[in-house]
Design a protein around this motif. Structure first.
Motif, PDB file in Angstrom:
ATOM      1  N   LEU A 252       0.814  -1.219   0.000  1.00  0.00           N
ATOM      2  CA  LEU A 252       0.000   0.000   0.000  1.00  0.00           C
ATOM      3  C   LEU A 252       0.848   1.270   0.000  1.00  0.00           C
ATOM      4  O   LEU A 252       0.336   2.358  -0.267  1.00  0.00           O
ATOM      5  N   VAL A 253       2.137   1.140   0.299  1.00  0.00           N
ATOM      6  CA  VAL A 253       3.007   2.323   0.382  1.00  0.00           C
ATOM      7  C   VAL A 253       3.054   3.104  -0.932  1.00  0.00           C
ATOM      8  O   VAL A 253       3.004   4.337  -0.926  1.00  0.00           O
ATOM      9  N   PRO A 254       3.161   2.424  -2.102  1.00  0.00           N
ATOM     10  CA  PRO A 254       3.157   3.201  -3.345  1.00  0.00           C
ATOM     11  C   PRO A 254       1.908   4.065  -3.514  1.00  0.00           C
ATOM     12  O   PRO A 254       1.973   5.140  -4.135  1.00  0.00           O
ATOM     13  N   TRP A 255       0.767   3.632  -2.956  1.00  0.00           N
ATOM     14  CA  TRP A 255      -0.436   4.458  -3.044  1.00  0.00           C
ATOM     15  C   TRP A 255      -0.296   5.713  -2.187  1.00  0.00           C
ATOM     16  O   TRP A 255      -0.791   6.780  -2.552  1.00  0.00           O
ATOM     17  N   VAL A 256       0.366   5.567  -1.058  1.00  0.00           N
ATOM     18  CA  VAL A 256       0.606   6.735  -0.207  1.00  0.00           C
ATOM     19  C   VAL A 256       1.491   7.745  -0.944  1.00  0.00           C
ATOM     20  O   VAL A 256       1.202   8.952  -0.977  1.00  0.00           O
ATOM     21  N   LEU A 257       2.557   7.244  -1.548  1.00  0.00           N
ATOM     22  CA  LEU A 257       3.458   8.130  -2.274  1.00  0.00           C
ATOM     23  C   LEU A 257       2.805   8.641  -3.560  1.00  0.00           C
ATOM     24  O   LEU A 257       3.090   9.762  -4.011  1.00  0.00           O
ATOM     25  N   MET A 311      -0.448  13.116   3.042  1.00  0.00           N
ATOM     26  CA  MET A 311       0.535  13.186   1.970  1.00  0.00           C
ATOM     27  C   MET A 311      -0.017  13.930   0.751  1.00  0.00           C
ATOM     28  O   MET A 311       0.703  14.688   0.095  1.00  0.00           O
ATOM     29  N   ALA A 312      -1.286  13.702   0.445  1.00  0.00           N
ATOM     30  CA  ALA A 312      -1.902  14.429  -0.663  1.00  0.00           C
ATOM     31  C   ALA A 312      -1.899  15.929  -0.385  1.00  0.00           C
ATOM     32  O   ALA A 312      -1.613  16.745  -1.268  1.00  0.00           O
ATOM     33  N   LEU A 313      -2.198  16.303   0.860  1.00  0.00           N
ATOM     34  CA  LEU A 313      -2.200  17.717   1.226  1.00  0.00           C
ATOM     35  C   LEU A 313      -0.781  18.282   1.199  1.00  0.00           C
ATOM     36  O   LEU A 313      -0.568  19.421   0.745  1.00  0.00           O
TER      37      LEU A 313
END
Length: 409
Positions: A252-257, A311-313
């Motif tokens: 799921l980390v790539p989705w966070v990044l 992260m999006a913000l």
């Protein structure tokens, strides 16, 4: 040169004479930088069977590419893009071909691979700074130039996302070294098309007295670029550590990044569309401070989806901060130093990215993650404070100079 429209838009940027052709050629060449890192990493690992060797080779390649960029950019300013970029691209492409030949099959000597990689990095043409300097000549209106820089920044970010995907697709039919050959083809072909554009300018010698003012003016954008690079590289490692510590699936980390990149793209497009009233120096400090606060607060996220939102913000501030840094560097640079000014900002971002990852890696496990997030954010906040302080000092020096000139009259 046509008169810019009264209401600038991204479409208006691409309607500027020769802009589409020039920008497309530059992006084609710059895609090479999106493909080459992964291709070199995989090729060297396969050829030597050692991650330690591949890591050392990547460090040499990256250091030569980043830290010699201002020198190569100075050559572009002094001799013009046509005369400077062609030999750089040809030599860089040839050395990439040598590197591909060395790593095509296992068993290549590590010293030869490292030497070829370091030499190749030292010749990498500064295409991003050159394109941004050219935007400043193509688009004299500052409002439209802001949109051009935003468009350029978002497109560059997409190249670094799509480049590894392209290499991954190529690996299905060819060895990893073929990705290095693809990178060579992109850089040589794209640069050849870029320098033949009718919009390409000639050399612009630096005027006497420009250098001292440019050095003082470059401190705020370079400081913020360094702070953003430090914060970003730290966040990438911290997101992975967060998922591991809380037993989330690391897939799921790539989705966070990805949320970070998506936020940056949105922020960049919005930044270019807004008619800002605050000067670029003020906006630069505000964007860096905003990034710092969000990154620091992200360490308090109660779960991975909350971290993804944070992260999006945070990403919303990244592209505006870097775009404004490039814009301010262009404003403060003399006619004969535009490419070099952009290269210093670019170097600061990449240097921050390299050192930030190293420092964060040492801190993880020794300090609580919330503290690590706070420290990562503090680098951007410190950069904002340095930029604000240097801007104030420059204003006081400028005012003093004006008073002295007035008294002399």
């Amino acid at each position: 040169m046509s008169t810019p429209p009264s209401r600038p838009s991204y479409a208006a940027v691409l309607r500027v004479p020769h802009a589409r052709r020039t920008f497309a050629a530059a992006l084609t060449a710059r895609l090479s930088y999106g493909t080459v890192s992964l291709a070199v990493l995989l090729s060297v690992t396969r050829a030597t069977g050692s991650y330690a060797v591949s890591g050392a080779v990547m460090s040499l390649f990256g250091a030569a590419t980043v830290f010699l960029m201002p020198l190569r950019a100075a050559l572009v300013d002094r001799h013009g893009p046509r005369r400077a970029l062609r030999p750089m691209a040809a030599l860089y492409g040839a050395l990439l071909c040598v590197l591909a030949a060395l790593t095509w099959r296992p068993g290549a000597p590590s010293a030869a691979i490292a030497g070829a990689a370091a030499l190749a990095g030292g010749c990498a043409p500064p295409l991003g700074p050159t394109m941004r300097a050219l935007w400043a000549e193509l688009v004299p209106d500052r409002g439209l130039l802001q949109r051009a820089y935003s468009l350029d920044g978002v497109a560059e970010e997409l190249l670094y996302v799509s480049g590894p995907v392209l290499v991954g697709a190529l690996l299905g039919v060819a060895p990893p070294a073929s990705g290095i050959l693809l990178s060579a083809l992109l850089i040589v072909g794209g640069t050849s098309a870029f320098v033949t554009s009718p919009a390409m300018s000639g050399p612009r010698p630096e005027a006497r007295g420009e250098r001292r003012g440019a050095v003082h003016g470059l401190l705020p954008p370079v400081a913020v670029a360094l702070g953003v690079g430090l914060a970003l590289s730290g966040v990438e490692l911290l997101a992975a550590a967060y998922a591991t510590e809380r037993s989330y699936d690391t897939a799921l980390v790539p989705w966070v990044l990805g949320a970070l990149s998506a936020g940056s793209a949105v922020g960049g497009l919005v930044n270019g569309a807004v008619r800002w009233r605050a000067p670029a120096r003020t906006r630069l400090c505000r964007f860096a401070a905003g990034l710092a606060l969000v990154v620091a607060a992200a360490g308090l996220a109660p779960g991975l989806w909350a971290l993804t939102g944070a992260m999006a913000l945070a990403g919303v501030f990244i592209a505006p901060a870097l775009t404004t840094a490039y814009l301010l560097a262009d404003e403060t640079a003399g006619e004969g130093a535009r490419t070099r000014a952009g290269a210093w900002v670019n170097t600061a971002v990449n240097a921050g990215g390299s050192s930030g990852a190293l420092v964060t890696g040492l801190l993880i496990g020794r300090l609580p993650l919330a503290v690590c997030f706070a420290l990562a954010g503090s680098t951007a906040l410190l950069a904002a404070m340095v930029a604000a302080g240097s801007a104030g000092a420059a204003a006081r020096v400028g005012a003093g100079g004006a008073l002295s000139e007035g008294g002399a009259r």
